[in-house]
Design an enzyme around this catalytic site. Structure first.
Site, short mmCIF file in Angstrom:
data_model
loop_
_atom_site.label_atom_id
_atom_site.label_comp_id
_atom_site.label_asym_id
_atom_site.label_seq_id
_atom_site.Cartn_x
_atom_site.Cartn_y
_atom_site.Cartn_z
CB CYS A 1 40.71 40.39 32.90
SG CYS A 1 42.23 40.19 32.27
CG ASP B 1 43.86 49.20 36.94
OD1 ASP B 1 42.96 49.50 37.61
OD2 ASP B 1 44.77 48.51 36.99
O1 LIG Z 1 44.63 40.74 37.41
C1 LIG Z 1 45.77 41.01 37.80
O2 LIG Z 1 46.23 40.20 38.56
C2 LIG Z 1 46.60 41.84 36.87
C3 LIG Z 1 47.96 41.98 37.13
C4 LIG Z 1 48.92 42.88 36.50
C5 LIG Z 1 48.32 43.66 35.60
C6 LIG Z 1 46.91 43.61 35.35
C7 LIG Z 1 46.22 42.71 36.05
N1 LIG Z 1 44.80 42.79 35.71
C8 LIG Z 1 44.06 43.96 35.27
O3 LIG Z 1 43.98 45.00 36.27
C9 LIG Z 1 42.81 45.54 35.82
C10 LIG Z 1 41.87 45.77 37.09
O4 LIG Z 1 41.53 44.68 37.82
P1 LIG Z 1 40.40 44.66 39.11
O5 LIG Z 1 39.10 44.42 38.20
O6 LIG Z 1 40.74 45.84 39.77
O7 LIG Z 1 40.79 43.71 39.82
C11 LIG Z 1 42.09 44.74 34.94
O8 LIG Z 1 42.35 45.47 33.72
C12 LIG Z 1 42.74 43.57 34.80
O9 LIG Z 1 42.71 43.24 33.13
#
Ligand SMILES: O=C(O)c1ccccc1N[C@@H]1O[C@H](COP(=O)(O)O)[C@@H](O)[C@H]1O
Length: 231
Positions: free
Chosen positions: A24, A148
């Site tokens: 992502c 999350d």
């Molecule tokens: O990635 C981002 O900046 C973000 C911003 C706002 C909402 C969601 C976002 N990303 C999502 O966050 C989770 C966890 O990310 P990480 O692997 O801990 O960095 C994931 O679901 C992203 O899709």
């Protein structure tokens, strides 16, 4: 039209099944194509939250969609939104830029229903602190729930992990729902996370990056291989 996600519906929960993999947050089309072509990557996330370090404008995402054949790579695209206007989500879906909407803000059950009624599959994200937060997830009218880490003042992409032990056997007790595990996943911890939670899909942003919004192909391959070896 049923607002279902075949990728997740076909990934039955259970100890012997590999989860689907979503990578992502991209800021460059060449990087996206490189990652989408990796065996074992099933979904690509496009982040439409303007305050994210991984933000892509709808106009740029539209250009990418025209230049890149996601069906050839066998992946689906998931739009990530934080309290976005419904019309933006609907427009990106109906114009074929995204296949799924992932909602990371305080979107209500009514907002989720309004999207699914239009045939838009919705993954509702939840910042998890405790068992009560987990129990509340299924109040949202969708079968797809993303967990999350709860991070005050942040909406996602923090690299923080969830307490996986809270989610052990969640899929077995919710057979008509699908769990997407995210939050601080990386090649170094993904095997343990998958063996503990058995999610239908895992989702990673920061854990496979060389810089915010730039995915490292070697880290993505190591991530995918670690999942396969865990089974
Ligand atoms: O990635 C981002 O900046 C973000 C911003 C706002 C909402 C969601 C976002 N990303 C999502 O966050 C989770 C966890 O990310 P990480 O692997 O801990 O960095 C994931 O679901 C992203 O899709």
């Amino acid at each position: 039209m049923a607002a279902s996600i075949a990728l997740l519906d076909q990934a039955p929960v259970g100890n012997s099944n590999l989860p689907a993999v979503k990578i992502c947050g991209f800021t460059d089309l060449a990087n996206l194509r490189e990652i989408a072509a990796i065996d074992g990557v099933n979904a690509i996330g496009l982040n439409f939250f303007p305050k994210s370090k991984r933000y892509v404008t709808p106009a740029t995402a539209r250009e990418w969609t025209s230049a890149w054949d996601r069906k050839a790579d066998g992946v689906v695209t998931v739009g990530v939104f934080v309290n976005a206007e419904q019309r933006q989500i609907i427009e990106l879906f109906t114009s074929g830029v995204i296949d799924v909407a992932q909602l990371h803000g305080t979107e209500s059950a009514d907002e989720v229903s309004a999207l699914t009624a239009r045939g838009i599959p919705v993954i509702k994200a939840h910042g998890i602190r405790n068992a009560a937060d987990i129990n509340a997830m299924t109040q949202h009218p969708t079968a797809y729930h993303l967990v999350d880490a709860f991070a005050p003042g942040e909406w996602g992409g923090t690299g923080e992990t969830v307490d996986w032990s809270l989610l052990t056997n969640w899929g077995d007790s919710h057979p008509s729902h699908r769990l997407v595990l995210s939050g601080g996943l990386k090649p170094e911890n993904i095997a343990e996370a998958v063996l503990c939670v058995h999610p239908a899909m895992v989702d990673v942003a920061s854990g496979v990056e060389s810089a915010p919004g730039v995915k490292d192909a070697n880290r993505v391959k190591t991530f995918v291989t670690a999942i396969q070896k865990a089974h």
